[in-house]
Scaffold this motif. Structure first.
Motif: not given
Length: 846
Positions: A109, A113, A155-156, A159-162
């Motif tokens: 991630q 970014q 992308q999934r 985009d995994k939750d923090d």
């Protein structure tokens, strides 16, 4: 807050505040920062091979970034006893959490970014996706970018939750120098990778399939650098003394001088015996010398793909080794690989090379044999420490191992991929390449020889037309004109005429041959000529004919005894015998042949490719013409006889419905037999006709078709690993490959997927040792035993494995994912059995 002062101090020491590993022997800690820096340095060095060292460094620096999270720190300190369940509030149930704390996504991630918005042409998106894939996948194997149902899996994951990846916390906890260095590398990495991208774009203008395959393979290569760097650093932390032995340059001059001296001594021995040797044998030896000299003389030519088309018995092993050693020296290469079709000849070829280049006082061996994957597919911490990574000057392995390294899922095989760079790869009997892997193989080899300083040599007497395929847009080999080491077509044709030692006799019949008639022919040839080899297509036929011909003193009637052969003279060979068992049989056969003692042998096709053995007569079940040519190479090999024959027959019944390659080979051989009556069946032009027919008929399976069950839809592995054109839905990803789906489907290739150690001779002791070592794990000792155990292992197909499990015939070694066969399921005659070996009757899978 911790209740235990000792634990509190631990958390606030700078070096070990965030722990990556805890050494089992002395509980020493390796900090996250130390691990990241060391993996980055190793990965950087490995990625030089593909001209992107900065990319290797960056993925190494971020691969375990998620270990800075409190969740991971509580887990590892609980698992290693640094947190006390009775005293520390932070203690967690580490067994219950094993594999559930994500420490690989945070780095991916961060990198995405940092990169994805850089560049007018989306340079950062492509480069960021390649590198983020490597980091996110380093525990699972490369994940799907896009799943077969169209889901954007990349992308999934990004985009995994923090709450699950802990990225924000890791950024706050991370050592400052880690993040500073990572930020410094972002733009240089994009620049270096984009340069590679441009080179690929230019080279693949004619085919989008090949272009996308190359981008995927570039990703896999970098992934290999990361996986091996991670494993190396972990192993070195566990066993610091082995670090000193790494990265030592290969002194090719030593091996070259030893080989040249060995060849001179061989020739001197022939000269001493000159008067006792037949003229034909002397001519054969001179031809072998000429072939060897030609290979040496061409060794300083540029890197690329070469062919070495030499008839069986032409001395390919030493000729190709001579080319490889001199070529490796000339181009400053790191490894020589021999890719061999069957485990049955690895040991023979390895011994031949050892005789030439190794001395007993060498500090490290020159030759590594890698027979089979005893390492478990789902790797434990222990198995990661002892996994084989092909770090030796000369590596002997199988085509199955090679293809798994290129295309299999998971992390076990792929860590070896980068070793194929800066190397010479010699493919012994290239015609045995599985037909469904053709396009995948061609694309991978073209990539390695174009971008990673690799040279390939395709050795065989029966050269397949891998550079002249029906659908070249899917990938075919790029072999420059003039890269046949022996010279032009006329040279090759002349060589085949000079080395002719046998006649092929077509004895196939419309109704086929019964078991009794085949046995009668074998016994007749054996009686007349003293030695006969019968090569069949299935284990069932090898066993049936052995039983039909061997004398059973207890049960046979007197009139039957006269028609059968004493047990000492009859032999059986199949892949249900371990390598050590087969080698013992080979050695006995060779000794008997040398002493002019009678030998009758029944074998599956494992004997026909590269085995250095010579019978007076050979009988071959109908198969592909290339297989028949290889069988002919086991007859009159050293021109001992003026005339010898290979009889080709067809049995009445043969259970080969699932053996599609053999079935199609039989069909095309029969066609060639009909069209070439009176011609020399082993001539290069006849073999080319056979491959023209065979490849044309099989063109539709060369891209590795997969079923809906294997890949969630009907597709091909080539598509899944390239443009993935059948995907449902729209997405903006540059890479759309379904890496994980393809890797799982690749496990369904027609190759055994389980290895089991068998209780043959020393294998019994090794099983005991492995069980003992695993109780108190010692990585070095376990690795040494596992290497020895390769010779005492049998590769097993899934259906046989299931039967063994049902019979309770196998056991696991202390949860390490390594299995052994119980004593009562191994026979001295036939090897592995699927039922208990009884005194009177043996029951085997055929």
């Amino acid at each position: 807050m911790s209740k235990n002062s000792k634990s509190t101090n631990l958390h606030h020491q700078d070096d070990t505040r965030y722990i990556a590993h805890v050494r089992k022997t002395d509980k020493a800690h390796q900090s996250v920062a130390t691990h990241l820096h060391e993996v980055a340095n190793i990965s950087k060095t490995l990625a030089i091979k593909i001209n992107v060292p900065e990319a290797g460094e960056l993925i190494g620096l971020l691969h375990d970034f998620g270990k800075y999270s409190t969740a991971f720190q509580n887990y590892i300190q609980s698992a290693t006893g640094l947190l006390d369940p009775d005293c520390d509030d932070e203690y967690v149930d580490s067994k219950g959490l094993k594999g559930k704390i994500d420490h690989s996504t945070a780095g991916a991630q961060w990198l995405w970014q940092a990169m994805s918005n850089i560049g007018k042409n989306d340079e950062g998106k492509l480069c960021g996706q390649i590198l983020a894939l490597c980091i996110a996948s380093h525990h699972s194997g490369l994940i799907d970018c896009v799943k077969p149902d169209g889901t954007n899996e990349f992308q999934r994951r990004i985009d995994k939750d923090d709450e699950k990846t802990h990225l924000n916390e890791c950024e706050q906890n991370a050592d400052t120098d880690i993040l500073e260095k990572a930020q410094q590398l972002v733009k240089p990495v994009i620049s270096a990778l984009w340069k590679q991208r441009n080179a690929i774009m230019k080279a693949t203008q004619q085919s989008e399939i090949i272009r996308q395959f190359y981008f995927g393979f570039l990703t896999r290569f970098l992934f290999s650098c990361l996986i091996d760097a991670d494993r190396i650093d972990s192993a070195d932390f566990e066993n610091p003394e082995q670090k000193a032995h790494r990265n030592q340059p290969v002194a090719w001059d030593i091996a070259i001088n030893r080989l040249e001296l060995f060849l001179v001594e061989q020739q001197n021995e022939i000269e001493r015996k000159r008067e006792q040797l037949p003229e034909k044998t002397l001519r054969l030896n001179q031809i072998r010398r000429d072939i060897s000299d030609t290979c040496k003389n061409r060794s300083e030519q540029p890197q690329g793909i070469y062919s070495l088309t030499v008839p069986t018995g032409g001395g390919k092993t030493y000729a190709s080794l001579r080319f490889a050693l001199h070529h490796a020296k000339a181009h400053k290469l790191e490894h020589i690989f021999y890719i061999i079709p069957y485990t049955s000849i690895i040991e023979q070829n390895a011994d031949a090379i050892r005789k030439a280049v190794e001395h007993k006082d060498d500090e490290k061996p020159w030759v590594l044999e890698h027979h089979s994957n005893l390492e478990p597919e789902q790797q434990t911490w222990h198995s990661k420490l002892v996994a084989e990574n092909w770090d030796a000057p000369i590596v002997m392995t199988t085509m199955v191992q090679f293809l798994e390294t290129l295309f299999d899922g998971g992390t076990r095989g792929v860590r070896r991929l980068h070793q194929l760079a800066n190397s010479v790869i010699i493919f012994d009997e290239i015609q045995t390449l599985p037909i469904n892997c053709t396009h995948l193989f061609c694309n991978a080899l073209n990539f390695l020889t174009t971008y990673t300083h690799t040279t390939a040599v395709l050795c065989t007497a029966t050269q397949p037309l891998l550079d002249k395929l029906k659908t070249p847009e899917k990938g075919q080999l790029i072999i420059p004109e003039g890269n046949e080491l022996i010279g032009n077509v006329k040279n090759v044709k002349d060589l085949f005429e000079q080395l002719k030692r046998v006649d092929i006799i077509n004895k196939t019949e419309p109704e086929g041959w019964s078991k009794e008639r085949i046995a009668e022919l074998a016994l007749s040839e054996f009686a007349k000529k003293g030695s006969c080899l019968v090569i069949v297509n299935t284990k069932a036929w090898a066993e049936a004919l052995y039983r039909e011909c061997v004398l059973d003193e207890k049960n046979e009637k007197e009139e039957v005894k006269k028609q059968k052969v004493d047990k000492d003279s009859v032999f059986h060979l199949s892949t249900h015998q371990c390598s050590a068992h087969r080698t013992a049989i080979f050695n006995t056969i060779k000794e008997r042949l040398k002493n002019k003692q009678p030998v009758l042998c029944f074998s599956t096709q494992l004997i026909e490719a590269g085995v250095d053995i010579s019978f007076a007569s050979v009988i071959r079940f109908l198969a592909g013409l290339d297989s028949i040519a290889q069988a002919a190479g086991r007859c009159n090999r050293n021109a001992e006889l003026e005339k010898a024959e290979v009889h080709v027959i067809n049995p009445t019944k043969e259970t080969i419905d699932q053996l599609i390659d053999i079935n199609e080979g039989k069909k095309q051989t029969s066609r060639v037999f009909r069209e070439t009556v009176g011609q020399e069946l082993l001539a290069p032009e006849v073999m080319q006709r056979y491959f023209d027919y065979y490849f044309y008929e099989r063109a539709d399976v060369m891209d590795y078709p997969v079923s809906e069950k294997q890949a969630e839809r009907k597709d091909s592995l080539l598509n899944l690993l390239s443009e993935n054109a059948k995907n449902i839905g729209e997405n903006t990803l540059y890479l759309k490959q379904s890496f994980m789906t393809a890797g799982r489907a690749f496990k369904a290739i027609d190759a055994p997927i389980h290895s089991v150690i068998v209780p043959y001779e020393e294998g019994k002791e090794l099983i005991t040792q492995l069980c003992d070592i695993s109780k108190k794990f010692e990585a070095k000792a376990f690795y040494a035993c596992l290497k020895k155990a390769q010779k005492y292992s049998v590769n097993v197909f899934p259906n046989v494995w299931q039967k063994l499990v049902k019979q309770d015939a196998i056991a696991e070694i202390q949860g390490e994912g390594v299995f052994y066969l119980k004593k009562s399921f191994y026979s001295d005659e036939f090897g592995l059995a699927i039922e208990v070996v009884a005194k009177e009757e043996l029951v085997f899978f055929g």
